[in-house]
Design an enzyme around this catalytic site. Structure first.
Site, PDB file in Angstrom:
ATOM      1  N   ASP A 258      -8.058   8.010  -0.174  1.00 55.01           N
ATOM      2  CA  ASP A 258      -8.778   6.940   0.544  1.00 55.01           C
ATOM      3  C   ASP A 258      -8.833   7.210   2.049  1.00 55.01           C
ATOM      4  O   ASP A 258      -9.555   6.530   2.777  1.00 55.01           O
ATOM      5  CB  ASP A 258      -8.128   5.570   0.291  1.00 55.01           C
TER       6      ASP A 258
ATOM      7  N   GLU B 178      -5.758   3.863  -7.471  1.00 53.54           N
ATOM      8  CA  GLU B 178      -6.968   4.442  -6.869  1.00 53.54           C
ATOM      9  C   GLU B 178      -7.982   4.799  -7.937  1.00 53.54           C
ATOM     10  O   GLU B 178      -8.505   3.906  -8.567  1.00 53.54           O
ATOM     11  CB  GLU B 178      -6.655   5.646  -5.984  1.00 53.54           C
TER      12      GLU B 178
ATOM     13  N   GLY C 233     -12.921  -2.178  -7.859  1.00 53.69           N
ATOM     14  CA  GLY C 233     -14.199  -1.501  -7.643  1.00 53.69           C
ATOM     15  C   GLY C 233     -14.323  -0.760  -6.331  1.00 53.69           C
ATOM     16  O   GLY C 233     -15.429  -0.668  -5.793  1.00 53.69           O
ATOM     17  N   GLY C 234     -13.215  -0.210  -5.793  1.00 55.53           N
ATOM     18  CA  GLY C 234     -13.321   0.557  -4.552  1.00 55.53           C
ATOM     19  C   GLY C 234     -13.968  -0.272  -3.462  1.00 55.53           C
ATOM     20  O   GLY C 234     -13.710  -1.464  -3.309  1.00 55.53           O
TER      21      GLY C 234
ATOM     22  N   THR D 123      -9.089   0.105 -10.307  1.00 57.52           N
ATOM     23  CA  THR D 123      -8.281  -1.020  -9.853  1.00 57.52           C
ATOM     24  C   THR D 123      -8.342  -2.248 -10.766  1.00 57.52           C
ATOM     25  O   THR D 123      -9.128  -2.299 -11.682  1.00 57.52           O
ATOM     26  CB  THR D 123      -8.700  -1.413  -8.418  1.00 57.52           C
TER      27      THR D 123
ATOM     28  N   SER E 212      -7.940   0.527   2.762  1.00 57.65           N
ATOM     29  CA  SER E 212      -8.336   0.005   1.453  1.00 57.65           C
ATOM     30  C   SER E 212      -9.506  -0.949   1.601  1.00 57.65           C
ATOM     31  O   SER E 212      -9.827  -1.409   2.710  1.00 57.65           O
ATOM     32  CB  SER E 212      -7.160  -0.733   0.824  1.00 57.65           C
TER      33      SER E 212
ATOM     34  N   GLU F 276      -3.950   7.710  -4.108  1.00 60.97           N
ATOM     35  CA  GLU F 276      -4.411   6.802  -3.051  1.00 60.97           C
ATOM     36  C   GLU F 276      -4.705   7.499  -1.736  1.00 60.97           C
ATOM     37  O   GLU F 276      -5.514   7.022  -0.936  1.00 60.97           O
ATOM     38  CB  GLU F 276      -3.359   5.708  -2.816  1.00 60.97           C
TER      39      GLU F 276
ATOM     40  N   ARG G   4       0.837  -1.200   0.000  1.00 57.96           N
ATOM     41  CA  ARG G   4       0.000   0.000   0.000  1.00 57.96           C
ATOM     42  C   ARG G   4       0.873   1.252   0.000  1.00 57.96           C
ATOM     43  O   ARG G   4       1.930   1.294   0.637  1.00 57.96           O
ATOM     44  CB  ARG G   4      -0.872  -0.022   1.253  1.00 57.96           C
TER      45      ARG G   4
HETATM   46  N1  GLU Z   1      -8.399   2.821  -3.524  1.00 56.54           N
HETATM   47  C1  GLU Z   1      -9.285   1.696  -3.503  1.00 56.54           C
HETATM   48  C2  GLU Z   1      -8.990   0.791  -2.349  1.00 56.54           C
HETATM   49  O1  GLU Z   1      -7.873   0.616  -2.012  1.00 56.54           O
HETATM   50  C3  GLU Z   1      -9.132   0.892  -4.730  1.00 56.54           C
HETATM   51  C4  GLU Z   1      -9.372   1.733  -5.918  1.00 56.54           C
HETATM   52  C5  GLU Z   1     -10.681   1.529  -6.420  1.00 56.54           C
HETATM   53  O2  GLU Z   1     -10.996   0.378  -6.766  1.00 56.54           O
HETATM   54  O3  GLU Z   1     -11.391   2.505  -6.537  1.00 56.54           O
HETATM   55  O4  GLU Z   1      -9.872   0.232  -1.786  1.00 56.54           O
END
Ligand code: GLU
Length: 608
Positions: free
Chosen positions: A461, A439, A506-507, A419, A485, A458, A118
């Site tokens: 987040d 990110e 997908g965050g 991602t 994350s 990132e 990370r």
């Molecule tokens: N930043 C997100 C995470 O670490 C992943 C990025 C995303 O899929 O939007 O959970």
């Protein structure tokens, strides 16, 4: 001089058995296929066969991994080579400028471990860095700025994974990606659409526009996109080692650009705060996995600073607890009742995750992933009505005799949707489940001059301000801290043996997509590729629940709404890849059939 094959790997890497077999599709060095691959495989979402398997969102990247396996490399080698190739073909989702998490089963010991790659915040960060006048800064303004850029962790993870588990050097593992960047890849609809969607903010950064908007346009579908600058970045990394980034010219270029991003005149962005010392201090960290059990399988996921492993474990524990409470197995429920349970479980897990999980000491991991805590949280579940949102967080305090109400309800933090996830299994029993990101799609929008890769955003987040005044927030920014994350690379073992590897981009929806795929396969009786393709619901304890269009009309929607669920159109959710180890030593590689244009599942020796 060592003789190299078409993909740049030393001939010595060809496994004797593979080289000698002459079997169609394995291990030959004859230049038979596309770009000289020994095994030229089509882009399909499902492939079954032997010799090892790779599943990613992209055909070129999966092919790179399969070539590594065919030549005798193991799952770690293939995972890193595939990830590096994704950095080329999916440059808006992954790459040298980002971070990620690897969960790995090592066949030599049978143990599952993880590497935390990370990104970290600069040493100057405080819990008010993302505030101005006591208020949170504008999110989009921070995204498109140097202030969102964390120390990249991806190169350090690649280096550590190869050293700890691999047989290839970094020099060899990055050659196929360098070649792909130099020779180019064919632009598909997804790459084109992502470029168009980002064109306005890319145009703000002249270097980004030069690399990704050649001639001022998004590259056309079907054209070949080359990135000689990124080839140079890979060449620098593989020939000079990762110290070129963490203590050398590549790192200096990152520090310079993030601290004084070049923009078009009149459109400045906020500078970042990275220093070479921040880069020198960076380490990819070996960490024990989150371990839980579900339906007799051992489930391994990513620990803090990802919330993925904890939240997936809690969701699965809650689903098991609902079965115990109601006496009705998940497998025998109607689709509506199943999705209702899944929604309640995931909203509950997000309530707890938002309150307790972050890169801080003292996260109650064992309690959050315990069956006792799940049983207590499950007592609020009703088969006939959704709990009001937001569901209050619980008390993971080790005392679970009562049916405790939640403590306090919190709003949901803001999270992005980008991602990439890849999965690899080899013929020896090594398994890699690896999610990596920059990110947001397109990251910060800032490209490192001369090196052709985007820097992450990132650090957005982190929560900019506490979610709830007076309630501790574990995900505020801090010096050297890693933002929380949702990435959930997951491995399931059956009696210690490889069974399933799965994950998604997908965050925050990563957690729900990964869980829903596991449940679809284990409980709902769906073949793996159908469990991936099933319409997704992502309930994250917000005022409404993200649902794919297929769930927004008809019986499913009517049933969920009648139970009190508020659905909103989330468009497409996630892009899962997975591999299942079959009992006869074969593999079932699976990916998306439709989402993001379909994924790419491959095995070394496909069954006819
Ligand atoms: N930043 C997100 C995470 O670490 C992943 C990025 C995303 O899929 O939007 O959970």
């Amino acid at each position: 001089m060592v003789a190299l094959t078409a993909t740049g790997l030393p001939l010595a890497l060809i496994a004797p058995q593979a080289a000698a077999s002459g079997t169609s599709g394995t291990g030959s060095t004859t230049n038979r296929g596309w770009h000289g691959h020994p095994t030229d495989l089509p882009k399909v979402p499902l492939m079954v066969g032997g010799g090892g398997a790779v599943s990613s969102v992209d055909r070129d990247a999966s092919q790179v991994g399969i070539d590594v396996l065919a030549r005798g490399g193991n799952a770690a080698d293939a995972a890193i080579a595939t990830a590096a190739a994704l950095g080329v073909t999916e440059p808006y989702s992954t790459g040298i400028g980002g971070g990620g998490f690897l969960v790995y089963r090592d066949a030599r010991t049978g143990a599952v471990s993880t590497i935390d790659g990370r990104e970290t915040a600069p040493s100057t960060f405080t819990d008010t860095t993302f505030t101005s006048g006591g208020k949170p800064m504008d999110f989009t303004t921070v995204v498109n700025s140097g202030l969102s850029v964390g120390v990249p962790g991806t190169p350090a993870l690649w280096d550590k994974a190869l050293r700890d588990f691999g047989t290839l050097s970094l020099n060899d593992a990055l050659k196929p990606a360098e070649r792909l960047a130099a020779q180019g890849f064919v632009v598909d609809q997804t790459f084109h659409d992502q470029t168009v969607a980002n064109a306005a903010r890319f145009a703000r950064f002249p270097e980004t526009a030069r690399v990704f908007l050649p001639g001022g346009q998004a590259p056309a579908v079907g054209s070949t996109f080359t990135n000689p600058d990124m080839a140079r970045a890979y060449r620098t990394l593989r020939t000079q080692g990762v110290s070129a980034l963490y203590d050398g010219p590549l790192g200096q270029a990152i520090v310079n650009e993030s601290n004084a991003p070049h923009t078009v005149p009149g459109m400045p962005v906020m500078p970042g705060q990275l220093t070479m010392n921040d880069l020198r201090d960076y380490r990819a960290l070996a960490k024990a996995p989150i371990h839980s059990q579900y339906k007799g399988f051992d489930v391994y996921g990513m620990p803090v600073p990802s919330s993925g492993g904890i939240a997936v474990a809690e969701i699965l524990n809650l689903m098991a607890a609902y079965e115990e409470r109601t006496g009705v197995p998940t497998g025998s429920l109607s689709q509506v009742d199943y999705l209702h349970r899944f929604s309640e479980a995931s909203a509950t897990a997000f309530a707890d995750r938002n309150r307790y999980v972050g890169d801080v000491p003292g996260v109650p991991v064992a309690e959050l992933t315990s069956r006792g805590f799940a049983a207590e949280r499950a007592c609020l579940f009703s088969p006939s009505a959704a709990q009001p949102r937001p569901i209050p967080f619980g008390s993971p305090d080790g005392s679970y005799r009562s049916c405790a109400p939640g403590v306090a309800a919190q709003p949901s933090p803001r999270e992005g949707l980008s991602t990439s996830h890849l999965t690899v299994m080899d013929r020896w029993g090594d398994v890699a489940s690896y999610t990596l990101t920059i990110e947001q799609t397109g990251g910060s929008g800032i490209t490192v001059p001369g090196y052709g890769f985007l820097l992450n955003n990132e650090l957005t987040d982190f929560n900019f301000t506490p979610l709830t005044p007076g309630v501790p927030d574990p995900n505020l920014p801090g010096p050297g801290k890693r933002p929380r994350s949702s990435m959930s690379p997951t491995i399931l073992l059956d009696d210690g043996k490889p069974f399933l590897a799965v994950g998604s981009p997908g965050g925050a929806t990563i957690i729900t997509s990964t869980s829903q795929t596991i449940l679809g396969y284990l409980d709902r009786g769906l073949p793996l590729v159908d469990a991936i393709a099933a319409p997704r619901l992502s309930s994250r304890n917000g005022s409404s629940e993200g649902a794919e269009p297929a769930l927004l009309s008809g019986d499913a929607a009517a049933g969920l709404v009648s139970l009190g669920h508020k659905l909103s159109n989330a468009g497409e959710i996630g892009a899962v890849t997975a591999i299942r180890a079959l009992s006869d030593g074969q593999f079932e590689a699976a990916a998306e059939t439709v989402r993001r244009g379909g994924g790419s599942a491959m095995v070394v020796q496909p069954q006819p």
